[in-house]
Design a protein around this motif. Structure first.
Motif, PDB file in Angstrom:
ATOM      1  N   SER A 105       0.909  -1.215   0.070  1.00 40.34           N
ATOM      2  CA  SER A 105      -0.072  -0.114   0.130  1.00 40.34           C
ATOM      3  C   SER A 105       0.895   1.199  -0.070  1.00 40.34           C
ATOM      4  CB  SER A 105      -1.071   0.097   1.252  1.00 40.34           C
ATOM      5  OG  SER A 105      -1.898  -0.941   1.141  1.00 40.34           O
ATOM      6  N   VAL A 106       0.564   2.241  -0.929  1.00 41.47           N
ATOM      7  CA  VAL A 106       1.097   3.469  -1.030  1.00 41.47           C
ATOM      8  C   VAL A 106      -0.029   4.415  -0.272  1.00 41.47           C
ATOM      9  CG1 VAL A 106       2.272   5.280  -2.290  1.00 41.47           C
ATOM     10  CG2 VAL A 106       2.659   3.056  -2.828  1.00 41.47           C
ATOM     11  N   ASN A 107       0.198   4.904   0.615  1.00 43.63           N
ATOM     12  CA  ASN A 107      -0.777   5.522   1.583  1.00 43.63           C
ATOM     13  C   ASN A 107      -0.208   7.195   1.686  1.00 43.63           C
ATOM     14  OD1 ASN A 107      -2.601   3.603   3.031  1.00 43.63           O
ATOM     15  ND2 ASN A 107      -0.568   2.834   3.125  1.00 43.63           N
ATOM     16  N   GLY A 108      -0.410   7.821   0.511  1.00 45.34           N
ATOM     17  CA  GLY A 108       0.061   9.326   0.382  1.00 45.34           C
ATOM     18  C   GLY A 108      -1.112  10.266   0.445  1.00 45.34           C
ATOM     19  N   ASN A 109      -0.801  11.495   0.604  1.00 46.73           N
ATOM     20  CA  ASN A 109      -1.751  12.523   0.684  1.00 46.73           C
ATOM     21  C   ASN A 109      -2.093  13.130  -0.738  1.00 46.73           C
ATOM     22  OD1 ASN A 109       0.649  13.997   0.451  1.00 46.73           O
ATOM     23  ND2 ASN A 109       0.226  15.284   1.582  1.00 46.73           N
TER      24      ASN A 109
ATOM     25  N   MET B  36       7.882  -0.950   6.474  1.00 43.67           N
ATOM     26  CA  MET B  36       7.081   0.402   6.478  1.00 43.67           C
ATOM     27  C   MET B  36       8.304   1.400   6.391  1.00 43.67           C
ATOM     28  SD  MET B  36       4.185   2.328   8.493  1.00 43.67           S
ATOM     29  CE  MET B  36       3.109   0.822   8.493  1.00 43.67           C
ATOM     30  N   CYS B  37       7.901   2.612   5.352  1.00 45.65           N
ATOM     31  CA  CYS B  37       9.112   3.449   5.276  1.00 45.65           C
ATOM     32  C   CYS B  37       8.152   4.825   4.953  1.00 45.65           C
ATOM     33  CB  CYS B  37      10.147   3.358   4.620  1.00 45.65           C
ATOM     34  SG  CYS B  37       9.655   3.420   2.928  1.00 45.65           S
ATOM     35  N   ALA B  38       8.551   5.944   5.323  1.00 38.80           N
ATOM     36  CA  ALA B  38       7.900   7.408   4.917  1.00 38.80           C
ATOM     37  C   ALA B  38       8.112   7.362   3.113  1.00 38.80           C
ATOM     38  CB  ALA B  38       8.456   8.342   5.572  1.00 38.80           C
TER      39      ALA B  38
ATOM     40  N   VAL C 222       0.383  10.841  -6.369  1.00 36.52           N
ATOM     41  CA  VAL C 222       0.792  10.127  -5.040  1.00 36.52           C
ATOM     42  C   VAL C 222       0.886  10.960  -3.693  1.00 36.52           C
ATOM     43  CG1 VAL C 222       2.654   8.685  -3.973  1.00 36.52           C
ATOM     44  CG2 VAL C 222       1.919   8.681  -6.712  1.00 36.52           C
ATOM     45  N   GLY C 223       1.438  12.259  -3.864  1.00 39.38           N
ATOM     46  CA  GLY C 223       1.465  13.028  -2.832  1.00 39.38           C
ATOM     47  C   GLY C 223       3.020  12.749  -2.167  1.00 39.38           C
ATOM     48  N   THR C 224       3.295  13.720  -1.372  1.00 36.47           N
ATOM     49  CA  THR C 224       4.641  13.780  -0.722  1.00 36.47           C
ATOM     50  C   THR C 224       4.745  13.426   0.768  1.00 36.47           C
ATOM     51  OG1 THR C 224       4.373  16.168  -0.341  1.00 36.47           O
ATOM     52  CG2 THR C 224       5.689  15.561  -2.572  1.00 36.47           C
ATOM     53  N   LYS C 225       3.365  13.325   1.336  1.00 36.89           N
ATOM     54  CA  LYS C 225       3.445  12.869   2.839  1.00 36.89           C
ATOM     55  C   LYS C 225       2.851  11.676   2.963  1.00 36.89           C
ATOM     56  CE  LYS C 225       3.705  17.524   4.585  1.00 36.89           C
ATOM     57  NZ  LYS C 225       3.389  18.566   5.365  1.00 36.89           N
ATOM     58  N   GLY C 226       3.126  10.718   3.819  1.00 35.07           N
ATOM     59  CA  GLY C 226       2.487   9.506   3.886  1.00 35.07           C
ATOM     60  C   GLY C 226       3.607   8.284   4.166  1.00 35.07           C
ATOM     61  N   TYR C 227       2.948   7.208   3.977  1.00 35.90           N
ATOM     62  CA  TYR C 227       3.985   5.875   4.119  1.00 35.90           C
ATOM     63  C   TYR C 227       3.615   4.982   2.979  1.00 35.90           C
ATOM     64  CZ  TYR C 227      -0.044   3.902   6.466  1.00 35.90           C
ATOM     65  OH  TYR C 227      -1.412   3.362   6.650  1.00 35.90           O
ATOM     66  N   LEU C 228       4.791   4.167   2.864  1.00 35.39           N
ATOM     67  CA  LEU C 228       4.761   2.905   1.962  1.00 35.39           C
ATOM     68  C   LEU C 228       4.633   1.492   2.737  1.00 35.39           C
ATOM     69  CD1 LEU C 228       4.963   0.873  -0.461  1.00 35.39           C
ATOM     70  CD2 LEU C 228       7.383   1.499  -0.278  1.00 35.39           C
ATOM     71  N   SER C 229       3.751   0.662   2.850  1.00 34.53           N
ATOM     72  CA  SER C 229       3.570  -0.499   3.767  1.00 34.53           C
ATOM     73  C   SER C 229       3.552  -1.641   2.738  1.00 34.53           C
ATOM     74  CB  SER C 229       2.090  -0.510   4.409  1.00 34.53           C
ATOM     75  OG  SER C 229       1.834  -1.632   5.085  1.00 34.53           O
TER      76      SER C 229
ATOM     77  N   SER D 233      14.046  -1.193   5.142  1.00 36.22           N
ATOM     78  CA  SER D 233      13.224  -2.071   5.856  1.00 36.22           C
ATOM     79  C   SER D 233      13.981  -3.450   5.579  1.00 36.22           C
ATOM     80  CB  SER D 233      11.855  -1.914   5.101  1.00 36.22           C
ATOM     81  OG  SER D 233      11.017  -0.829   5.750  1.00 36.22           O
ATOM     82  N   GLU D 234      14.448  -3.550   4.363  1.00 41.92           N
ATOM     83  CA  GLU D 234      15.229  -4.969   4.174  1.00 41.92           C
ATOM     84  C   GLU D 234      16.683  -4.983   3.859  1.00 41.92           C
ATOM     85  OE1 GLU D 234      13.116  -7.140   1.069  1.00 41.92           O
ATOM     86  OE2 GLU D 234      11.220  -6.573   1.574  1.00 41.92           O
ATOM     87  N   GLN D 235      17.235  -3.795   4.113  1.00 41.70           N
ATOM     88  CA  GLN D 235      18.751  -3.768   3.857  1.00 41.70           C
ATOM     89  C   GLN D 235      19.195  -4.241   2.794  1.00 41.70           C
ATOM     90  OE1 GLN D 235      17.454  -4.698   7.448  1.00 41.70           O
ATOM     91  NE2 GLN D 235      17.165  -2.635   7.357  1.00 41.70           N
ATOM     92  N   ARG D 236      18.591  -3.952   1.516  1.00 42.51           N
ATOM     93  CA  ARG D 236      18.767  -4.428   0.228  1.00 42.51           C
ATOM     94  C   ARG D 236      18.915  -3.288  -0.761  1.00 42.51           C
ATOM     95  NH1 ARG D 236      15.445  -9.017  -1.976  1.00 42.51           N
ATOM     96  NH2 ARG D 236      13.779  -8.009  -1.176  1.00 42.51           N
ATOM     97  N   PRO D 237      19.691  -2.488  -0.720  1.00 41.15           N
ATOM     98  CA  PRO D 237      19.971  -1.291  -1.479  1.00 41.15           C
ATOM     99  C   PRO D 237      19.782  -1.663  -3.075  1.00 41.15           C
ATOM    100  CG  PRO D 237      21.722  -1.161  -0.022  1.00 41.15           C
ATOM    101  CD  PRO D 237      21.226  -2.656   0.113  1.00 41.15           C
ATOM    102  N   THR D 238      18.866  -1.323  -3.534  1.00 37.28           N
ATOM    103  CA  THR D 238      18.296  -1.525  -5.264  1.00 37.28           C
ATOM    104  C   THR D 238      18.103  -0.483  -6.065  1.00 37.28           C
ATOM    105  OG1 THR D 238      17.139  -3.602  -3.947  1.00 37.28           O
ATOM    106  CG2 THR D 238      16.635  -2.818  -6.392  1.00 37.28           C
ATOM    107  N   ALA D 239      18.709  -0.533  -7.167  1.00 41.04           N
ATOM    108  CA  ALA D 239      18.369   0.479  -8.134  1.00 41.04           C
ATOM    109  C   ALA D 239      17.404   0.376  -8.963  1.00 41.04           C
ATOM    110  CB  ALA D 239      19.749   0.584  -9.181  1.00 41.04           C
TER     111      ALA D 239
END
Length: 244
Positions: free
Chosen positions: A52-56, A113-115, A92-99, A132-138
């Protein structure tokens, strides 16, 4: 390093038609579906991801669900008005969180979760993988697909920077075949990504049964119909007096 190139245009087109989405809403949902499909590529068949992308932004919550068979569905909370045009940031918005929630396996469900980073889906998922996963990804997303390049664990910042530059250099003009060739991965494993929803008439029947017979008949008497709606695929299951 791990490379994945996803082509999700048919999936996005299917869901855009089911939900009758505007162009802006379809683009935003398509990008979330592409990232969810990438996540699902790591799953066992019986496992699933709910994202879920929960943005404003104008669309409200953007949700996608997929399983280890790479069958996905998704929806937006609200679409743009028929005469409204909006860019991705506004949608999408600039404030909220990704779950992100992983379930269906033998162990306990995992959630992260992250902002929201910039209201840009690629940037938001980049932040999620790192935090959240410590897996840097391009990550590079475009209309109808995306490229994901994950350096080996422990790679330094310079390697990740080169990975990001390599991914961006592929977009948006190169085809999937050309991208794979650019990375020397012409013989990569291919898996289909398709539409699939977990709803069914049997599940709808259980929902009706949970109301109780008297309540269900009361709804039919007052409304003239009893219907169970699936928000993910925009499908309705109708029930009559005889069904109850």
């Amino acid at each position: 390093a791990s490379l994945a190139v996803l082509e999700t245009a048919p999936l996005t087109k299917e869901l855009a038609a089911r939900h009758r989405l505007s162009e802006g809403a379809a683009d935003a949902l398509g990008r979330v579906l592409t990232c969810t499909a990438y996540l699902c590529g790591w799953l066992e068949e019986q496992e699933s991801y709910s994202v879920s992308v929960n943005g404003n932004g104008l669309l409200g919550k953007i949700h996608a669900f997929g399983n280890g068979e790479l069958r996905l569905c998704g929806s937006v909370e609200r679409d743009l008005a028929a005469d409204r045009q909006a860019d991705l940031l506004s949608c999408v918005g600039t404030k909220g969180y990704l779950s992100v929630v992983r379930g269906g396996g033998k162990g306990l469900p995992f959630s992260g979760m992250c902002a929201l980073a910039k209201g840009d889906i690629a940037a938001d998922f980049t932040a999620y993988f790192e935090e959240s996963e410590q897996r840097p990804t391009a990550i590079g997303l475009y209309e109808g697909g995306g490229v994901f390049l994950q350096p080996l664990t422990g790679a330094d910042e310079s390697v990740l920077l080169r990975a990001r530059e390599a991914v961006q250099s592929c977009l948006p003009s190169m085809s999937v075949r050309e991208i794979l060739a650019a990375f020397g991965a012409e013989n990569a494993e291919k898996r289909p990504v398709s539409f699939g929803c977990t709803c069914s008439r049997e599940k709808a029947e259980r929902a009706v049964l949970s109301l109780g017979e008297d309540a269900a008949r009361a709804v039919l008497a007052s409304e003239g119909e009893l219907s169970v709606h699936c928000h993910e695929c925009n499908c309705d299951y109708d029930f009559t007096q005889e069904d109850i």
